[in-house]
Scaffold this active site. Sequence first.
Site, short mmCIF file in Angstrom:
data_model
loop_
_atom_site.label_atom_id
_atom_site.label_comp_id
_atom_site.label_asym_id
_atom_site.label_seq_id
_atom_site.Cartn_x
_atom_site.Cartn_y
_atom_site.Cartn_z
N SER A 92 -7.43 -1.07 -6.27
CA SER A 92 -7.01 -1.33 -4.90
C SER A 92 -5.56 -1.79 -4.95
O SER A 92 -5.11 -2.35 -5.95
CB SER A 92 -7.88 -2.42 -4.27
OG SER A 92 -7.30 -2.92 -3.08
N THR A 93 -4.85 -1.55 -3.87
CA THR A 93 -3.51 -2.14 -3.76
C THR A 93 -3.57 -3.64 -4.03
O THR A 93 -2.67 -4.22 -4.63
CB THR A 93 -2.93 -1.89 -2.35
OG1 THR A 93 -2.75 -0.49 -2.16
CG2 THR A 93 -1.61 -2.62 -2.15
N ASN A 94 -4.69 -4.25 -3.62
CA ASN A 94 -4.81 -5.69 -3.66
C ASN A 94 -4.90 -6.26 -5.07
O ASN A 94 -4.64 -7.46 -5.27
CB ASN A 94 -6.02 -6.14 -2.84
CG ASN A 94 -5.96 -5.61 -1.42
OD1 ASN A 94 -4.93 -5.10 -0.98
ND2 ASN A 94 -7.07 -5.72 -0.71
N THR A 131 34.82 -37.70 -14.90
CA THR A 131 33.69 -37.98 -14.02
C THR A 131 34.24 -38.23 -12.62
O THR A 131 35.30 -38.83 -12.48
CB THR A 131 32.90 -39.20 -14.51
OG1 THR A 131 33.77 -40.34 -14.56
CG2 THR A 131 32.32 -38.96 -15.89
N HIS A 132 33.53 -37.73 -11.61
CA HIS A 132 34.03 -37.80 -10.23
C HIS A 132 35.37 -37.06 -10.09
O HIS A 132 36.18 -37.38 -9.22
CB HIS A 132 34.19 -39.24 -9.75
CG HIS A 132 32.94 -40.04 -9.78
ND1 HIS A 132 32.11 -40.20 -8.68
CD2 HIS A 132 32.35 -40.73 -10.80
CE1 HIS A 132 31.08 -40.95 -9.01
NE2 HIS A 132 31.20 -41.28 -10.29
N LYS A 181 49.12 -12.30 -11.91
CA LYS A 181 48.05 -13.26 -11.65
C LYS A 181 46.73 -12.74 -12.22
O LYS A 181 46.38 -11.58 -12.04
CB LYS A 181 47.91 -13.48 -10.15
CG LYS A 181 47.02 -14.66 -9.76
CD LYS A 181 47.08 -14.89 -8.26
CE LYS A 181 46.41 -16.18 -7.84
NZ LYS A 181 44.96 -16.14 -8.06
N GLU A 186 33.32 -16.22 -11.49
CA GLU A 186 33.09 -16.10 -10.04
C GLU A 186 31.89 -15.19 -9.76
O GLU A 186 31.04 -15.50 -8.91
CB GLU A 186 34.34 -15.56 -9.38
CG GLU A 186 35.52 -16.53 -9.41
CD GLU A 186 36.84 -15.89 -9.06
OE1 GLU A 186 37.81 -16.63 -8.81
OE2 GLU A 186 36.93 -14.64 -9.02
N SER A 246 45.44 -10.11 -8.28
CA SER A 246 45.96 -10.16 -6.92
C SER A 246 46.57 -8.82 -6.55
O SER A 246 47.18 -8.14 -7.38
CB SER A 246 47.02 -11.25 -6.79
OG SER A 246 47.64 -11.22 -5.52
N SER A 247 46.42 -8.48 -5.29
CA SER A 247 47.04 -7.25 -4.78
C SER A 247 48.49 -7.47 -4.38
O SER A 247 49.22 -6.52 -4.08
CB SER A 247 46.25 -6.74 -3.57
OG SER A 247 46.26 -7.71 -2.52
N THR A 293 0.82 -1.22 0.00
CA THR A 293 0.00 0.00 0.00
C THR A 293 0.85 1.26 0.00
O THR A 293 0.52 2.24 -0.67
CB THR A 293 -0.93 0.00 1.23
OG1 THR A 293 -1.77 -1.16 1.18
CG2 THR A 293 -1.79 1.25 1.26
#
Length: 471
Positions: free
Chosen positions: A144-146, A192-193, A329, A336, A323-324, A105
């Site tokens: 209505s909000t609904n 595999t594995h 690198k 990621e 890398s810092s 609302t």
Amino acid sequence: MTEPTGSAYRIEKDSMGERQIPADAYYGIQTLRATENFPISGIKPLPTYVDACILIKKATALANGELDCIPKDISQAIVQAADEVLSGKFRDQFVVDVYQAGAGTSHHMNVNEVLANRALELLGDEKGNYKRVSPNDHVNYGQSTNDVIPTAIRIGGLLALERTLFPALSDAIAALDNKAEEFQDIVKSGRTHLQDAVPVRLGESFRAWAQILTEHLIRIETASGDLTLLGLGGSAAGTGLNTHPQYRYKVAEILGKLIDKPLQPAPHMMAAMQSMAPFVCVSGALRNLAQDCVKMSHDLRLMDSGPKTGLKEIQLPPVQPGSSIMPGKYNPVMAEMTSMVCFQVMGYDGAIALAAQAGQLELNVMMPLIAYNLIHSIEILGNALSALTRQCLEGISANRDRCSYYAEGSLALVTALNPYIGYLNAAAVAKESLATGKTLREIVLEKNLMSEGELAKVLDLEKMSAMPTET
């Protein structure tokens, strides 16, 4: 929020009393109360969600104007105000935290107040003169909000899919298909594995990912079909109280034209307002996509691992120093990032599922959470895939020598010898190869288990790695 003093404010009144509103604000008293009540996250409504709400208000103003439910001049002023917001104006006026009053609302009234006050200006009147244009009686006529908020989640979801996720998925699929063609002749060791397995084509690994994403695109498109059925026109509880008999049909038609989608009223308005199942379904399809995107991202990282101590079968494009402290690198940062986004989408899906079952009787009061989580999931997943494609997938190169080295040295090649020398002999050959460092070929020939010609045919890596459809 600190109240202004002097001429920098106007006075507005609601059922709870009077308050000072900044004179230049387009929001009104109910929005002000909401900002005071909900200083929770500092997260404001997503632009796509605002677009969805404004498009609904534009469609309702047009429908109510055509049906003579509100004066034509007020209808047109609301439409003009909505168009201005859609063009990018007044975006700083939508200020209610995403964690707010149940059902939404507070945000809904924020939208109503901004459009009413801008409509007043367009009609030559002053902001806050709600006798001329009312947030409730005109902008919100028959609504209505609904029924507005569940419709806004639907429209916001459809907009986000078309703007971000579907194009991003299509681009990712195209990039993967291109790499599949480029790498089709490269044979690598399967795993595999995380252990040696029979050889595969590097190109087929990319083609498999393209197929997986294609299937997810189809699933999400199918799930999103439910978003085109609207409860708009159900009013407060799904009965259509205070709406024109033709309103729900007309507003669905107008709104459908505005977003170029075949929208229609739901077969049962009360059901469309109560059940959050369409959102759970879309969210589940997003979670499913996210899970496979994590797997793909992890595979890319493994295949790029190294450069000296890992697999390094492929090279992901280096896009920034990794890398810092370690010079030279480079990290697989795009993969990621993609995994992190996918984890967030999975978390949002869990919250959506909990919120969807938390409704009671004629209303689900957790809709603001569902709105934010669903639309945000679509957009961040689309943005992540777009960035992954542009900054990573399109620039991947293959390390042919490394792929060939692993494929030739894999003990799993012994699998192809089973039909010719038997499982036990094959196992003995593999064990000796591992212990001595000799190749499988050398040991088989030394033991006179097969002729050189036979062995060459059986250990043909090109043939072994060919897919069944290839000739």
